[in-house]
Design a protein around this motif. Structure first.
Motif, short mmCIF file in Angstrom:
data_model
loop_
_atom_site.label_atom_id
_atom_site.label_comp_id
_atom_site.label_asym_id
_atom_site.label_seq_id
_atom_site.Cartn_x
_atom_site.Cartn_y
_atom_site.Cartn_z
N GLY A 233 -13.55 16.28 -26.48
CA GLY A 233 -12.65 15.15 -26.51
C GLY A 233 -12.17 14.77 -25.13
O GLY A 233 -12.05 15.61 -24.24
N LEU A 234 -11.93 13.49 -24.97
CA LEU A 234 -11.36 12.98 -23.73
C LEU A 234 -10.15 12.13 -24.12
O LEU A 234 -10.30 11.16 -24.86
CB LEU A 234 -12.38 12.13 -22.97
CG LEU A 234 -11.86 11.43 -21.72
CD1 LEU A 234 -11.55 12.45 -20.64
CD2 LEU A 234 -12.88 10.42 -21.22
N SER B 55 -2.29 6.53 -27.51
CA SER B 55 -3.09 7.67 -27.07
C SER B 55 -4.35 7.74 -27.91
O SER B 55 -4.28 7.80 -29.14
CB SER B 55 -2.27 8.96 -27.20
OG SER B 55 -3.02 10.06 -26.75
N MET B 56 -5.49 7.74 -27.26
CA MET B 56 -6.77 7.77 -27.97
C MET B 56 -7.55 9.01 -27.58
O MET B 56 -7.36 9.56 -26.49
CB MET B 56 -7.63 6.58 -27.57
CG MET B 56 -7.13 5.27 -28.03
SD MET B 56 -8.30 4.02 -27.47
CE MET B 56 -7.15 2.94 -26.70
N ALA B 57 -8.42 9.41 -28.48
CA ALA B 57 -9.35 10.51 -28.21
C ALA B 57 -10.76 9.95 -28.29
O ALA B 57 -11.14 9.35 -29.29
CB ALA B 57 -9.16 11.63 -29.22
N ILE B 58 -11.52 10.13 -27.21
CA ILE B 58 -12.88 9.63 -27.13
C ILE B 58 -13.83 10.82 -27.29
O ILE B 58 -13.63 11.85 -26.65
CB ILE B 58 -13.15 8.98 -25.75
CG1 ILE B 58 -12.06 7.97 -25.39
CG2 ILE B 58 -14.55 8.38 -25.68
CD1 ILE B 58 -12.09 6.70 -26.16
N TYR C 270 -17.37 7.73 -30.21
CA TYR C 270 -16.32 7.36 -31.16
C TYR C 270 -14.96 7.42 -30.45
O TYR C 270 -14.73 8.25 -29.58
CB TYR C 270 -16.31 8.31 -32.35
CG TYR C 270 -17.59 8.24 -33.14
CD1 TYR C 270 -17.80 7.23 -34.08
CD2 TYR C 270 -18.61 9.16 -32.93
CE1 TYR C 270 -18.98 7.14 -34.79
CE2 TYR C 270 -19.80 9.09 -33.64
CZ TYR C 270 -19.97 8.08 -34.56
OH TYR C 270 -21.15 7.99 -35.25
N ALA C 271 -14.08 6.53 -30.88
CA ALA C 271 -12.71 6.50 -30.36
C ALA C 271 -11.76 6.48 -31.55
O ALA C 271 -11.87 5.62 -32.44
CB ALA C 271 -12.49 5.28 -29.49
#
Ligand code: FES
Length: 96
Positions: A9-10, A18-21, A30-31
């Motif tokens: 995850g990024l 706040s997103m996780a890529i 995916y985001a």
């Protein structure tokens, strides 16, 4: 794209969002929302399994496809998902 780690995850901050890529391959990214719907765990720190992420706090599995909790937590509230577009080696995340 090259600086996004594979199958990890990024966390990306877009204002208060706040997103996780998650990059599963050079053509599949995916985001999703980064905040776990259970108790706000950081999904970007979770481990990827298939097309889901395992929350690092209490191991809920969240689908990368639709942001919904899986297995015994299916049907509970999920996280938002964001469309991703890969173009000329760059990743674009569509947000409101
Ligand atoms: S905070 Fe994610 S499973 Fe509990």
């Amino acid at each position: 794209m090259a600086d996004i780690p594979l199958k990890m995850g990024l966390e990306v901050q877009n204002g208060a969002q706040s997103m996780a890529i998650f990059k599963l391959s050079d053509t599949e990214v995916y985001a999703i929302g980064n905040i776990c719907p259970h108790r706000q765990g950081p999904l970007a720190d979770g481990m990827v399994t298939g097309k889901a992420v395992i929350c690092p706090l209490h191991s809920w599995q969240i689908s990368l496809l639709n942001g919904e909790p899986l297995l015994e937590n299916a049907g509970k509230a999920g996280v938002p998902t964001y469309e991703t577009i890969i173009e000329a080696g760059k990743l674009y995340v569509m947000v409101d």
